[in-house]
Design an enzyme around this catalytic site. Structure first.
Site, mmCIF file in Angstrom:
data_model
loop_
_atom_site.group_PDB
_atom_site.id
_atom_site.type_symbol
_atom_site.label_atom_id
_atom_site.label_comp_id
_atom_site.label_asym_id
_atom_site.label_seq_id
_atom_site.Cartn_x
_atom_site.Cartn_y
_atom_site.Cartn_z
ATOM 1 N N THR A 15 0.838 -1.208 0.000
ATOM 2 C CA THR A 15 0.000 0.000 0.000
ATOM 3 C C THR A 15 0.874 1.260 0.000
ATOM 4 O O THR A 15 0.746 2.110 -0.883
ATOM 5 C CB THR A 15 -0.913 0.001 1.258
ATOM 6 O OG1 THR A 15 -1.646 -1.218 1.254
ATOM 7 C CG2 THR A 15 -1.858 1.182 1.261
ATOM 8 N N ALA A 21 12.135 -3.775 -3.361
ATOM 9 C CA ALA A 21 12.159 -5.157 -2.868
ATOM 10 C C ALA A 21 10.772 -5.542 -2.351
ATOM 11 O O ALA A 21 10.133 -4.768 -1.640
ATOM 12 C CB ALA A 21 13.189 -5.304 -1.750
ATOM 13 N N ARG A 29 8.145 -9.307 -1.397
ATOM 14 C CA ARG A 29 8.242 -10.720 -1.040
ATOM 15 C C ARG A 29 8.096 -11.589 -2.291
ATOM 16 O O ARG A 29 8.823 -12.521 -2.507
ATOM 17 C CB ARG A 29 7.122 -11.032 -0.038
ATOM 18 C CG ARG A 29 7.388 -12.147 0.894
ATOM 19 C CD ARG A 29 6.380 -12.182 2.016
ATOM 20 N NE ARG A 29 5.279 -11.238 1.849
ATOM 21 C CZ ARG A 29 4.552 -10.761 2.827
ATOM 22 N NH1 ARG A 29 4.816 -11.126 4.053
ATOM 23 N NH2 ARG A 29 3.556 -9.932 2.608
ATOM 24 N N ARG A 52 6.237 -11.853 -8.535
ATOM 25 C CA ARG A 52 5.225 -12.176 -9.558
ATOM 26 C C ARG A 52 3.810 -11.728 -9.176
ATOM 27 O O ARG A 52 2.889 -11.824 -9.974
ATOM 28 C CB ARG A 52 5.234 -13.691 -9.834
ATOM 29 C CG ARG A 52 6.420 -14.118 -10.706
ATOM 30 C CD ARG A 52 6.441 -15.611 -10.892
ATOM 31 N NE ARG A 52 6.650 -16.275 -9.623
ATOM 32 C CZ ARG A 52 7.844 -16.449 -9.043
ATOM 33 N NH1 ARG A 52 8.934 -16.004 -9.642
ATOM 34 N NH2 ARG A 52 7.945 -17.050 -7.882
ATOM 35 N N GLU A 73 8.706 10.493 9.483
ATOM 36 C CA GLU A 73 7.504 11.335 9.497
ATOM 37 C C GLU A 73 6.219 10.515 9.304
ATOM 38 O O GLU A 73 5.179 10.797 9.915
ATOM 39 C CB GLU A 73 7.612 12.386 8.377
ATOM 40 C CG GLU A 73 6.503 13.398 8.351
ATOM 41 C CD GLU A 73 6.424 14.215 9.637
ATOM 42 O OE1 GLU A 73 7.314 15.028 9.867
ATOM 43 O OE2 GLU A 73 5.473 14.005 10.419
ATOM 44 N N VAL A 117 3.709 8.445 12.251
ATOM 45 C CA VAL A 117 2.644 8.956 13.127
ATOM 46 C C VAL A 117 1.719 9.871 12.336
ATOM 47 O O VAL A 117 2.176 10.812 11.681
ATOM 48 C CB VAL A 117 3.225 9.752 14.326
ATOM 49 C CG1 VAL A 117 2.098 10.233 15.231
ATOM 50 C CG2 VAL A 117 4.206 8.907 15.121
ATOM 51 N N ILE A 128 -0.166 14.095 8.296
ATOM 52 C CA ILE A 128 0.039 15.287 9.133
ATOM 53 C C ILE A 128 1.526 15.371 9.501
ATOM 54 O O ILE A 128 2.056 14.431 10.083
ATOM 55 C CB ILE A 128 -0.783 15.203 10.447
ATOM 56 C CG1 ILE A 128 -2.258 14.935 10.157
ATOM 57 C CG2 ILE A 128 -0.598 16.469 11.269
ATOM 58 C CD1 ILE A 128 -3.092 14.696 11.407
ATOM 59 N N LYS A 137 2.117 5.298 18.456
ATOM 60 C CA LYS A 137 2.298 6.653 17.914
ATOM 61 C C LYS A 137 2.433 7.685 19.035
ATOM 62 O O LYS A 137 3.290 8.582 18.969
ATOM 63 C CB LYS A 137 1.097 7.011 17.026
ATOM 64 C CG LYS A 137 0.956 6.091 15.820
ATOM 65 C CD LYS A 137 -0.391 6.294 15.157
ATOM 66 C CE LYS A 137 -0.587 5.364 13.985
ATOM 67 N NZ LYS A 137 -1.975 5.373 13.491
ATOM 68 N N GLY A 160 -3.615 5.604 4.981
ATOM 69 C CA GLY A 160 -4.019 5.472 3.585
ATOM 70 C C GLY A 160 -2.840 5.728 2.680
ATOM 71 O O GLY A 160 -1.837 6.334 3.072
HETATM 72 N N1 LIG Z 1 -1.186 1.415 5.083
HETATM 73 C C1 LIG Z 1 -1.199 2.571 5.701
HETATM 74 O O1 LIG Z 1 -2.162 3.355 5.587
HETATM 75 C C2 LIG Z 1 -0.052 2.985 6.584
HETATM 76 C C3 LIG Z 1 -0.072 4.256 7.202
HETATM 77 C C4 LIG Z 1 1.035 4.662 7.963
HETATM 78 C C5 LIG Z 1 2.095 3.790 8.144
HETATM 79 N N2 LIG Z 1 2.056 2.549 7.553
HETATM 80 C C6 LIG Z 1 3.196 1.664 7.765
HETATM 81 O O2 LIG Z 1 3.833 1.440 6.511
HETATM 82 C C7 LIG Z 1 4.414 0.144 6.492
HETATM 83 C C8 LIG Z 1 3.928 -0.619 5.257
HETATM 84 O O3 LIG Z 1 2.532 -0.769 5.335
HETATM 85 P P1 LIG Z 1 1.666 -1.242 4.074
HETATM 86 O O4 LIG Z 1 0.247 -0.956 4.438
HETATM 87 O O5 LIG Z 1 2.205 -0.665 2.834
HETATM 88 O O6 LIG Z 1 1.935 -2.826 4.097
HETATM 89 P P2 LIG Z 1 1.651 -3.861 2.913
HETATM 90 O O7 LIG Z 1 0.641 -3.324 1.967
HETATM 91 O O8 LIG Z 1 1.379 -5.166 3.577
HETATM 92 O O9 LIG Z 1 3.045 -3.943 2.133
HETATM 93 C C9 LIG Z 1 4.162 -4.587 2.662
HETATM 94 C C10 LIG Z 1 5.162 -4.772 1.546
HETATM 95 O O10 LIG Z 1 6.349 -5.331 2.081
HETATM 96 C C11 LIG Z 1 6.756 -6.415 1.252
HETATM 97 N N3 LIG Z 1 7.505 -7.399 2.057
HETATM 98 C C12 LIG Z 1 7.077 -8.077 3.149
HETATM 99 N N4 LIG Z 1 8.047 -8.895 3.597
HETATM 100 C C13 LIG Z 1 9.104 -8.718 2.764
HETATM 101 C C14 LIG Z 1 10.413 -9.270 2.702
HETATM 102 N N5 LIG Z 1 10.844 -10.165 3.592
HETATM 103 N N6 LIG Z 1 11.241 -8.843 1.723
HETATM 104 C C15 LIG Z 1 10.835 -7.920 0.821
HETATM 105 N N7 LIG Z 1 9.617 -7.354 0.842
HETATM 106 C C16 LIG Z 1 8.765 -7.756 1.797
HETATM 107 C C17 LIG Z 1 5.479 -6.982 0.704
HETATM 108 O O11 LIG Z 1 5.756 -7.735 -0.486
HETATM 109 P P3 LIG Z 1 4.575 -8.378 -1.383
HETATM 110 O O12 LIG Z 1 3.871 -7.208 -1.983
HETATM 111 O O13 LIG Z 1 5.277 -9.220 -2.386
HETATM 112 O O14 LIG Z 1 3.725 -9.156 -0.423
HETATM 113 C C18 LIG Z 1 4.687 -5.718 0.445
HETATM 114 O O15 LIG Z 1 5.005 -5.185 -0.812
HETATM 115 C C19 LIG Z 1 4.042 -0.494 7.845
HETATM 116 O O16 LIG Z 1 5.091 -0.321 8.740
HETATM 117 C C20 LIG Z 1 2.834 0.296 8.279
HETATM 118 O O17 LIG Z 1 2.674 0.320 9.693
HETATM 119 C C21 LIG Z 1 1.024 2.140 6.779
#
Ligand SMILES: NC(=O)c1ccc[n+]([C@@H]2O[C@H](COP(=O)([O-])OP(=O)(O)OC[C@H]3O[C@@H](n4cnc5c(N)ncnc54)[C@H](OP(=O)(O)O)[C@@H]3O)[C@@H](O)[C@H]2O)c1
Length: 434
Positions: free
Chosen positions: A13, A43, A45, A48, A129, A132, A136, A205, A304
């Protein structure tokens, strides 16, 4: 124009959002920074896997170690989440002297001290940044905008899922479990939702904000954390009749007399006249009082894809400018300046309370309750018996003046043992923002 070559670890995301935002606004940023931000590796996981945001196959790799060690990469962006591999990623990059941008609040909450020490040791900055309140720029506010202030109060609505659930419960009179199910269907809540609705995400946070505001690293175990599972539609309705809105609040209060800082997360009654009562849906807000500036407010989307990407871009810009000017860390990730910093145990904190009791509809009930509170020297500011309730037991609402959490817990345990009390009392703190 000089280039910054990024290895983005995680293309989900947030990673996808950052990639997309760089495609959209990369040229604008380059003209503002005088540095081009170029994605060298992404990078993931599974290379494909079908992705909502298309990332060219030539950039994708499933080998994060190779991505960060790539000699052309000079900035690493950790967007994979979790605390185990993510910790290794951040440490490995810092050890190679490469600055790191992360959005990972769980990682910082659990390992912040170690990561900041590694950043200092290896002369590579750590930027966070996006960890949290999403879009913002609150980290920048605390570290730079308000650097000349002592922060006396900080209140945050920092979990969009809880705020969405509480807002809908209030606006539609909907039930907690029905709104939670809906939030999960719409992608606003995870399955299982525990990290959000039990308050832990907000605690991660608030711990980061409290640490920055007060200059000592707050151990997450010291943060009193209560989620929103126990908040009922009835409490939201009664609070509304009394002129309040229930919000999940992160509360950071400096208590000079106790030489300590209260750091807690709990549902609280917020007066409808206060701006935080009107922060609805998935929006976040952080209210900060500084001794020089007075009250300030920061509002926006707390999570988001796009909001979080915006915060990551801000860190990329800071990192790029630091690289451009050859300054390892113009603003250090965390400066511990309060050697004797102490978190106030919640038992010692003073709160106001809303108490809902189910009582036998008999004369003399209130006198028995008042006697227990009187002996504990706890004052009531009002007693309300909401109309339209009949039966063997009826709700009784007490609004309690300032009382220590210890005194209140003791009095409530005595009250709940009275034969006229049916079921467990509900206690929700009332925030006066003084
Ligand atoms: N989503 C939000 O709104 C939001 C807001 C603020 C902060 N965050 C923070 O941002 C971070 C990412 O969140 P997200 O929502 O983007 O998570 P996500 O959609 O689950 O994405 C995680 C990504 O990491 C990759 N990944 C996982 N294990 C891996 C490994 N061992 N080697 C390489 N790549 C790996 C996954 O690969 P695959 O795609 O191949 O599975 C995926 O692309 C988290 O720390 C979260 O707390 C998220």
């Amino acid at each position: 124009m000089r280039q910054v070559n990024l290895a983005i670890i995680g293309g989900g995301t947030v990673g996808g959002g950052v990639f997309q935002a760089l495609q959209r606004n990369g040229a604008l940023m380059a003209s503002r920074l005088g540095m081009e931000l170029r994605v060298a590796r992404v990078a993931v996981r599974d290379v494909r896997k079908a992705r909502a945001v298309k990332i060219p196959a030539g950039l994708l790799t499933d080998d994060w170690k190779a991505a960060i060690s790539d000699p052309q990469v000079n900035l690493v962006v950790e967007l994979m989440g979790g605390t185990t591999t993510a910790r290794k990623v951040v440490l490995a990059a810092l050890r190679q002297g490469k600055p790191v941008v992360t959005a990972n609040k769980a990682l910082l909450s659990a390992h912040g001290k170690e990561l900041f020490a590694a950043a200092q040791k290896h002369g590579a900055n750590l930027y966070y940044e996006a960890s949290v309140a999403g879009g913002i720029p609150i980290i920048k506010v605390l570290r730079e905008g308000l650097v000349g202030n002592r922060i006396t109060r900080l209140y945050g609505i920092v979990n969009g899922t809880c705020n969405y659930i509480l807002s809908r419960m209030k606006l539609e009179g909907a039930d907690f479990s029905a709104v939670l199910a809906d939030a999960q269907r719409l992608g606003y809540a995870e399955t299982p939702p525990d990290l959000d609705i039990d308050g832990h995400d907000a605690a991660h946070k608030i711990g980061i904000l409290a640490s920055l505001a007060h200059g000592f690293w707050v151990n997450p175990k010291q943060i009193y954390t209560e989620g929103i599972r126990a908040v009922t539609g009835q409490d939201i309705e009664f609070a509304g009749q009394l002129g309040y809105t229930i919000k999940l609040l992160g509360v950071v209060k400096r208590h000079d007399e106790q030489r300590a800082v209260q750091v807690s997360v709990y549902p609280a009654l917020v007066p409808n006249s206060h701006v935080l009562a009107n922060v609805n849906g998935v929006f976040n807000a952080v209210y900060v009082r500084g001794d020089v500036v007075g009250d300030t407010l920061y509002y926006g989307r707390g999570a988001g894809q796009d909001a979080t990407a915006s915060a990551v871009l801000s860190d990329l810009a800071d990192a790029a400018l630091d690289l451009k000017s050859g300054v390892k860390s113009r603003v250090a990730p965390f400066v511990p300046h309060e050697r004797d910093g102490r978190v106030l145990p919640l038992a010692e904190a003073i709160s106001r309370y809303y108490v809902r009791l189910n009582v036998a509809d008999k004369p003399g009930t209130l006198a028995k309750i008042a006697a227990i509170l009187g002996r504990a020297r706890i004052g009531m500011s009002s007693v309300i018996q909401p109309e339209g309730h009949e039966g063997k037991s009826v709700p009784l609402i007490l609004m309690i003046h300032d009382a220590t959490n210890t005194a209140m817990a003791k009095a409530m345990s005595q009250i709940s043992r009275l034969p006229v009390i049916k079921g467990a009392p509900t206690l929700i703190r009332v925030e006066s923002f003084e």
